[in-house]
Write a protein that holds these residues in place. Structure first.
Motif, PDB file in Angstrom:
ATOM      1  N   PHE A 241       0.861  -1.181   0.000  1.00 28.02           N
ATOM      2  CA  PHE A 241       0.000   0.000   0.000  1.00 28.02           C
ATOM      3  C   PHE A 241       0.899   1.233   0.000  1.00 28.02           C
ATOM      4  O   PHE A 241       1.370   1.687   1.048  1.00 28.02           O
ATOM      5  CB  PHE A 241      -0.926  -0.006   1.219  1.00 28.02           C
ATOM      6  N   LYS A 242       1.168   1.767  -1.175  1.00 30.46           N
ATOM      7  CA  LYS A 242       2.053   2.911  -1.318  1.00 30.46           C
ATOM      8  C   LYS A 242       1.269   4.217  -1.167  1.00 30.46           C
ATOM      9  O   LYS A 242       0.194   4.367  -1.743  1.00 30.46           O
ATOM     10  CB  LYS A 242       2.735   2.883  -2.686  1.00 30.46           C
ATOM     11  N   VAL A 243       1.852   5.132  -0.401  1.00 26.51           N
ATOM     12  CA  VAL A 243       1.241   6.436  -0.162  1.00 26.51           C
ATOM     13  C   VAL A 243       2.273   7.512  -0.461  1.00 26.51           C
ATOM     14  O   VAL A 243       3.445   7.366  -0.116  1.00 26.51           O
ATOM     15  CB  VAL A 243       0.756   6.576   1.303  1.00 26.51           C
ATOM     16  N   GLY A 244       1.830   8.579  -1.103  1.00 29.73           N
ATOM     17  CA  GLY A 244       2.676   9.741  -1.338  1.00 29.73           C
ATOM     18  C   GLY A 244       2.043  10.970  -0.721  1.00 29.73           C
ATOM     19  O   GLY A 244       0.816  11.104  -0.718  1.00 29.73           O
ATOM     20  N   ALA A 245       2.875  11.837  -0.199  1.00 24.46           N
ATOM     21  CA  ALA A 245       2.376  13.080   0.391  1.00 24.46           C
ATOM     22  C   ALA A 245       3.252  14.235  -0.063  1.00 24.46           C
ATOM     23  O   ALA A 245       4.461  14.080  -0.253  1.00 24.46           O
ATOM     24  CB  ALA A 245       2.380  13.000   1.918  1.00 24.46           C
TER      25      ALA A 245
ATOM     26  N   GLU B 162      -0.251  23.838   2.958  1.00 23.85           N
ATOM     27  CA  GLU B 162      -1.100  23.001   2.119  1.00 23.85           C
ATOM     28  C   GLU B 162      -0.588  21.568   2.196  1.00 23.85           C
ATOM     29  O   GLU B 162       0.606  21.333   2.353  1.00 23.85           O
ATOM     30  CB  GLU B 162      -1.042  23.507   0.675  1.00 23.85           C
ATOM     31  N   VAL B 163      -1.514  20.606   2.061  1.00 26.01           N
ATOM     32  CA  VAL B 163      -1.174  19.183   2.135  1.00 26.01           C
ATOM     33  C   VAL B 163      -1.888  18.447   1.007  1.00 26.01           C
ATOM     34  O   VAL B 163      -3.045  18.751   0.703  1.00 26.01           O
ATOM     35  CB  VAL B 163      -1.610  18.570   3.489  1.00 26.01           C
ATOM     36  N   TYR B 164      -1.196  17.460   0.420  1.00 26.30           N
ATOM     37  CA  TYR B 164      -1.792  16.612  -0.618  1.00 26.30           C
ATOM     38  C   TYR B 164      -1.360  15.183  -0.336  1.00 26.30           C
ATOM     39  O   TYR B 164      -0.164  14.919  -0.195  1.00 26.30           O
ATOM     40  CB  TYR B 164      -1.302  17.047  -2.003  1.00 26.30           C
TER      41      TYR B 164
END
Length: 128
Positions: free
Chosen positions: A19-23, A67-69
């Motif tokens: 489960f790859k997550v990018g921020a 800001e966050v993504y």
């Protein structure tokens, strides 16, 4: 923001959960910092994408985010875990916009205050 989060997500080290997550977070200077999750065989002793992005920002000398993504390959946009919500609130104000997305283009937006109502903050540390 979106490109940074998607690009860094591809670099995630997630051999156990897959489960790859990018921020991506934008610092007060306007600079965008990316982070990805990094798992460890001593699961769950890994690092979340949001924490990695915050660490990159702090290492660059900034301590305020604007800001966050966050993006993951999930059926619906994924929210940061509870610990990361608290970490984000440490460096941002309640009105900071957080964009949650999946790889299929679904997007949800909310503020840090909506993501973590009643966040623990420095005002709790003041003695009366």
């Amino acid at each position: 923001m979106e490109k940074t989060a998607r690009d860094v997500r591809d670099m995630a080290y997630a051999p156990y959960s897959n489960f790859k997550v990018g921020a991506a977070i934008r610092g007060e200077s306007g600079t965008i910092y990316g982070g990805c999750n990094v798992e460890n065989i001593a699961y769950p002793e890994g690092t979340c994408a949001e924490a990695g992005a915050i660490a990159a920002m702090v290492a660059a000398g900034e301590t305020r985010l604007t800001e966050v993504y966050v993006v993951a390959d999930s059926p619906v946009p994924v929210t940061p875990c509870g610990g990361c919500r608290q970490k984000l609130s440490e460096f941002g104000t309640g009105d900071v916009m957080v964009t949650l997305a999946n790889l299929d283009g679904a997007v949800e937006k909310m503020t840090l205050a909506q993501l973590l109502p009643g966040a623990f903050g420095d005002h709790h540390m003041e003695k009366t």
